[in-house]
Every structure is written in structure tokens, then in C-alpha cells.
Design a protein around this motif. Sequence first.
Motif, PDB file in Angstrom:
ATOM      1  N   TRP A 111      -6.343   2.303  -7.773  1.00 46.08           N
ATOM      2  CA  TRP A 111      -5.240   2.354  -6.799  1.00 46.08           C
ATOM      3  C   TRP A 111      -4.702   3.773  -6.652  1.00 46.08           C
ATOM      4  O   TRP A 111      -4.323   4.191  -5.550  1.00 46.08           O
ATOM      5  CB  TRP A 111      -4.117   1.407  -7.213  1.00 46.08           C
ATOM      6  N   ARG A 112      -4.655   4.513  -7.743  1.00 49.65           N
ATOM      7  CA  ARG A 112      -4.181   5.903  -7.663  1.00 49.65           C
ATOM      8  C   ARG A 112      -5.126   6.739  -6.801  1.00 49.65           C
ATOM      9  O   ARG A 112      -4.679   7.580  -6.022  1.00 49.65           O
ATOM     10  CB  ARG A 112      -4.058   6.487  -9.071  1.00 49.65           C
ATOM     11  N   ALA A 115      -4.518   5.844  -3.222  1.00 47.86           N
ATOM     12  CA  ALA A 115      -3.287   6.478  -2.741  1.00 47.86           C
ATOM     13  C   ALA A 115      -3.542   7.932  -2.339  1.00 47.86           C
ATOM     14  O   ALA A 115      -3.050   8.398  -1.301  1.00 47.86           O
ATOM     15  CB  ALA A 115      -2.206   6.405  -3.811  1.00 47.86           C
ATOM     16  N   TRP A 119      -3.207   9.576   1.322  1.00 47.15           N
ATOM     17  CA  TRP A 119      -2.385  10.777   1.546  1.00 47.15           C
ATOM     18  C   TRP A 119      -3.172  11.793   2.375  1.00 47.15           C
ATOM     19  O   TRP A 119      -2.659  12.322   3.372  1.00 47.15           O
ATOM     20  CB  TRP A 119      -1.976  11.367   0.204  1.00 47.15           C
ATOM     21  N   ALA A 152       2.571   9.861  -3.352  1.00 50.10           N
ATOM     22  CA  ALA A 152       1.258   9.287  -3.663  1.00 50.10           C
ATOM     23  C   ALA A 152       0.721   9.791  -5.001  1.00 50.10           C
ATOM     24  O   ALA A 152      -0.200   9.178  -5.559  1.00 50.10           O
ATOM     25  CB  ALA A 152       0.262   9.620  -2.550  1.00 50.10           C
ATOM     26  N   ILE A 157       2.382   4.780  -8.782  1.00 51.17           N
ATOM     27  CA  ILE A 157       1.969   4.361  -7.440  1.00 51.17           C
ATOM     28  C   ILE A 157       1.070   3.132  -7.512  1.00 51.17           C
ATOM     29  O   ILE A 157       1.034   2.305  -6.594  1.00 51.17           O
ATOM     30  CB  ILE A 157       1.219   5.521  -6.720  1.00 51.17           C
ATOM     31  N   ILE A 163       5.001   1.461  -1.319  1.00 52.50           N
ATOM     32  CA  ILE A 163       4.530   2.819  -1.013  1.00 52.50           C
ATOM     33  C   ILE A 163       3.048   2.806  -0.640  1.00 52.50           C
ATOM     34  O   ILE A 163       2.622   3.515   0.289  1.00 52.50           O
ATOM     35  CB  ILE A 163       4.819   3.776  -2.176  1.00 52.50           C
ATOM     36  N   LEU A 164       2.253   2.011  -1.327  1.00 48.65           N
ATOM     37  CA  LEU A 164       0.846   1.891  -0.939  1.00 48.65           C
ATOM     38  C   LEU A 164       0.725   1.346   0.480  1.00 48.65           C
ATOM     39  O   LEU A 164      -0.053   1.859   1.302  1.00 48.65           O
ATOM     40  CB  LEU A 164       0.112   0.971  -1.914  1.00 48.65           C
ATOM     41  N   LEU A 167       1.751   4.087   3.002  1.00 46.28           N
ATOM     42  CA  LEU A 167       0.695   5.064   3.273  1.00 46.28           C
ATOM     43  C   LEU A 167      -0.311   4.516   4.290  1.00 46.28           C
ATOM     44  O   LEU A 167      -0.798   5.254   5.158  1.00 46.28           O
ATOM     45  CB  LEU A 167      -0.012   5.428   1.971  1.00 46.28           C
TER      46      LEU A 167
END
Length: 361
Positions: A111-112, A115, A119, A152, A157, A163-164, A167
Amino acid sequence: MTLPERPLARLPRWAALALLAATLLACLWNGFALEARDTAHEADIEQRLERGERVDMDLYREINARLAQGEGYYEAAAAEHRDFAMPTSPFVTVRTPVLAWGTALWGADGWRTIALLLWAANILAWFAALRSEGRGVQLGGAALAALFGMVAFIPDIAFSHEILAGLMLSAALAMSAGSAWIGALVLAVLAIALRELALPFLLAWGAVALLAGEKGKLGAIVGALVLLGVGLALHAGGVAGVREASDLVSPGWSGMLGPSLALFGIHVTTLLQALPVWLAAPLGVLPLLGWCAAGGRLGAFATLWFAGFIAAVALFARQENFYWMGLFIPAYGVGLAFVPRALADLVGAIRRSPSASPTPA
């Protein structure tokens, strides 16, 4: 119907004066509002901890850990909601399983990585979307997407549905007015599947498509809404299947806290929180003015989405719901690139001769 390219330039003098004065007052007021809302936020956290509650992201970590051990999502979610003293009713108090299932497949680091890719995609998408707006707006918009999207990079995150999803929605907004709108629709559907609170994004897009006479796009949006409706019905059924009579019920959403909560949420989910309040306060307000000035399909869509959601948060959100504003990141901040245009158009409208007859916006 043709959507106006520079709507603020078409305002009558009195309306331009009123909007300029309201914006100035909002910028000043937001400084005091941020400090008051921060105090309320600290008090709310203290009260929730005293009641035995824990922070939301810890909840999602525990659910993910249960899934890693082979437990089903809804059983794990219900058990952890009880342990965290959180409600399971109505069904929207339990997140959709998309984040947890994704973590089971590719882990938190996956997931990071997603993100960071989103971004970068936002920077490129906004650079492309603003190519007809002049070099300054184009470069400024891409840079603002980069700055407002720096969230991100935070380690947590991987546990933030909002937030995900934000984005994804931001990239979808940038792509919505161009030839890549099908890709934008896919991103929007994924964002809503991740966090159903993003559903008004599609409603705003559908309204703009209807006004612009884009029948094909409108049909695709309606189809996406039907698909999402089926998915949410299945999610509601999954939650109902594990709910117990002793489970907590949400007190509802009727906070009536005004726009200060929405602006506070924008403040704490972006780099604005690192700035002094006297500077951060106007920078939290001015993007909305910029989007009002952008015009065209993109400007109309962004204005309807941002203004509409801020109004909804002002009416319904509770203090602890400030994180909903993660759905705006980073596209809301891109509106700052249009602020010089907004000010120029408002000043031009104010200086216009009273005998002139502007075209209604």
C-alpha cells in the motif's frame, strides 16, 4: 450547455465585491477557527481514551493481523470493533474489506508503494490536465499536487482509507475532463470501493456531465453507481451477518460544527500543519476560491465536489471525523494555482463600468 471558462469575470459588481470580502473574512476567521478546533480535537482524543477507545489506525492494524492468521474479514472486523469500543451499526461504521484484503495480498508496504505511485501519477496528471491554462498555472498546479500530496510518504498511509482514496480521486479529477476519462472513472470506482464516503465525487461528476450534455460519460457514471450500489449492499449484508445484539450503535452524524471542521481536516492532513497559523489559515481557504475561478468542466466539477463535501462535513461530521478531508488530498491544493486568476477576475468585475452588462456566470 457550455460551461463558462472564467465564471468570476462574469459576476456583477456587487457579487464580485461580496465574494472578495467573504474570502478575506474567511481567511482571517480561519486562523482563530484552527486554534479553537485544535483545542477541541485534543479534548476529544482525551475523552475517547478515557472511554476505552483507541485510535482508528490501530483498529485496522489488528484487523489486518487477524486476516493474516486466516480469519475472515467480517468476523475479524466485528471482534476488533467490540474490543476497541467502536460501533458496528449502521454498516458504514465498518470499513469495506478492500484495504484489509489488499494488505493480505501485498502487505502494508505494498500500500505504501501504491501511495507513492499515486503521488507521482497526480503530479503527471495535473501537469497534463492544466496544459491549456498557461505555463505558470501548469507548473504551479503540478508543484502544488506534489506538495499537498506529501502525506503519501507517511508510514501510516497503509492504514488510511481516506488518504489512499483521496490520492485516487485527485488523479481521477485531473483526468476527468480529457480523453482519459475512462481511466478516471476506474480510479473513482476503486476509491469509493476503498472508502464509500467518496461516493459524492461520482454524483458531482454526473451532475457536470449532465450539464455539459455528455451522454456517454453520464451513462458510464450511472453504470458505475449501480455497480457500487451492489457492492455496498453486499458489504451491508456482510456486516449484518456478524453483528450481535450487544454491539454498540453509532450516535449518528449531526455535528453541525460548521466549515471550521472541514478546514481543520485539510490543515492536519497536509503540510499546512507545519506552517504558522497566520500563513496556513488563508492557504486553507484560498484553493476553493481558485477552483471557483478555474471554469470549464474541470473547474465546475472541482468546485461542486469540494464545496459540496465541505458543506456536508459542516452539517453532519462530528469532531473525530476531521480525517474525512483526506479525500481532498492533493487536488484541493491545486486550486491555489488559480488564485491569481480569481483575484484578477474579481478586480476586473469590480472595476467594470456599472452600465456594462456582464454575461451571467
